[in-house]
Every structure is written in structure tokens, then in C-alpha cells.
Design an enzyme around this catalytic site. Structure first.
Site, PDB file in Angstrom:
ATOM      1  CB  CYS A   1      -3.520   4.631  -4.861  1.00 21.11           C
ATOM      2  SG  CYS A   1      -4.756   3.552  -4.112  1.00 21.11           S
TER       3      CYS A   1
ATOM      4  CB  THR B   1      -0.923   0.039   1.235  1.00 25.36           C
ATOM      5  OG1 THR B   1      -1.440   1.368   1.411  1.00 25.36           O
ATOM      6  CG2 THR B   1      -0.186  -0.335   2.505  1.00 25.36           C
TER       7      THR B   1
END
Length: 230
Positions: free
Chosen positions: A196, A83
Site C-alpha cells: 500500500c 496506488t
């Protein structure tokens, strides 16, 4: 082959991409029946997301530190945090383990430099676009980082959490991202960092006139390079 440790679940939609990409790259490098040695500790994203939006970053960090320690105890030889946003607490994770922590910004910065793109647009969650924890890593490599304007950032962030993290892929949302990319292009961006790990599920190279630097793919490549001691 070294054993890769993955901290996943944020969201599991992109964590599955890490698993696929790493194994595909190992197979491409070593042969058709080869696959990666890896461990994944997949956390429950719900408490992490709540802590993010409430600003309780130490609480979120504690969850990931626990995951990293479990990977180390299980025999992982590096830690890959699947992440971008939670790299805000990367230093806390690294401090808690003795393993190498493969930071997601490093391969993204190098990929930009490799194509001579010194001004990049950054898409990600509002945390990633508005705070400095990722941007500083990029600017330290000599890059100029552009982010969308406030309204565009709201759209990009909303689509990530409301759609991409729950497996919703929408043509209308893709068009919104394409308009944001066009705006960044007009401001001088030479490439777009998909900062992202879910964005690559929605926006593919054919959807952008600029090169797309997908942090999920690049991070997976860095994990494979570590595993094979490149």
C-alpha cells in the site's frame, strides 16, 4: 528524458511521495538542478474509495481510465498508477491507452528475488491482501505470498484508511504493524512487501527485522528507469 504520467490522489499523501522520490532520483542520477518531466492527474479519492467499499469497481475504473486518457492526450509517455489497490483495474486502464502501463507489482517482485527472498509477507488494504490481482503477479514470479490473519488484516486496513490516508502517523499503529510483521516472520516470511503506497509513511526499515520492500519507492524507481530509458 521521457515524460512520466502519474495517476495520483489515492491518497494524495502517497502521491506526494511519488513526486518527491521521482525527482530526487532524477537529481541523483543527472545532477543537482535536474528534475523529472512528468504530468500528474490527481483524482478525488472520495468517489473512488466509496466505489471500492461498495464493490463498484467498474465505476472506479472509469475514473482512472479517464485520468489515463488525459495523461496520454497531455503528452505522457507512460502511465504510473500511484496506488496498489486500484491495480485491480490495471487491465482496463491499459486497454484504454496506447502507452506503457508500469505495473506496481513487477519491481516489487524483482526486488524480492534480488535479495533471494522467495517467501514474502504482503501488507496492504483488505482488497490487496484478500484478492488475487496483486498476489497473482507475485506468485507468477515464483514467490510464495503470506498475508496476515483476519484480525490483523482488519487492523492493517483500518489504519490505512482512517489514519495514513489522512496524514495521521501514530506510534501505536506502528507497533500494531510491527506485531503483524513479527507474526509473518514467524510463519516464514523472508521480506515484507509494503503493498500500500501509504505504509512507508508509517513503517521504516529501522522498524522491522526483515527487509521492507516499499512499493512506492520501487514503483518510483521503475518510472525513473523508464524516463531515462535504462
Amino acid at each position: 528524458m521521457r515524460t512520466i504520467g502519474l495517476i495520483g490522489g489515492m491518497s494524495w499523501e502517497s502521491s506526494a511521495e511519488y513526486y518527491r522520490l521521482i525527482n530526487q532520483q532524477i537529481r541523483d542520477r543527472l545532477g543537482p538542478l535536474r528534475s523529472a518531466q512528468l504530468l500528474m492527474h490527481s483524482v478525488d479519492f472520495g468517489p473512488v474509495e466509496q466505489a471500492q467499499h461498495a464493490g463498484r469497481w467498474d465505476e472506479a475504473a472509469a475514473i482512472l481510465v479517464d485520468a489515463a486518457r488525459k495523461l496520454e492526450a497531455g503528452g505522457a509517455q507512460c502511465v504510473v498508477l500511484c496506488t496498489n489497490t486500484m491495480h485491480k483495474v490495471a487491465e482496463q486502464i491499459q486497454a484504454a491507452i496506447s502507452l506503457p502501463f508500469l505495473h506496481i507489482a513487477e519491481p516489487a517482485a524483482q526486488a524480492a528475488l534480488d535479495i533471494d527472498a522467495h517467501t514474502v509477507g504482503l501488507l496492504g488494504t483488505a482488497f490487496t491482501m484478500e484478492q488475487d490481482f496483486l498476489k497473482q503477479r507475485l506468485t507468477a514470479k515464483g514467490l510464495t505470498v503470506l498475508v496476515p490473519d483476519a484480525a490483523e488484516r482488519n487492523d492493517v486496513h483500518r489504519i490505512i484508511y482512517d489514519e495514513l490516508c489522512v496524514g495521521v502517523i501514530s506510534d501505536e499503529s506502528r507497533k500494531i504493524y510491527q506485531r503483524v510483521i513479527e507474526s509473518l516472520t514467524a510463519r516464514g516470511a523472508q521480506a515484507i512487501i509494503l503493498g500500500c503506497t501509504e505504509i512507508g509513511l508509517l513503517v521504516k526499515p529501522e522498524h522491522s527485522a526483515l527487509p521492507l520492500l516499499d512499493t512506492t519507492e520501487l514503483h518510483a524507481q521503475s518510472a525513473v528507469a523508464f524516463a531515462l530509458d535504462d
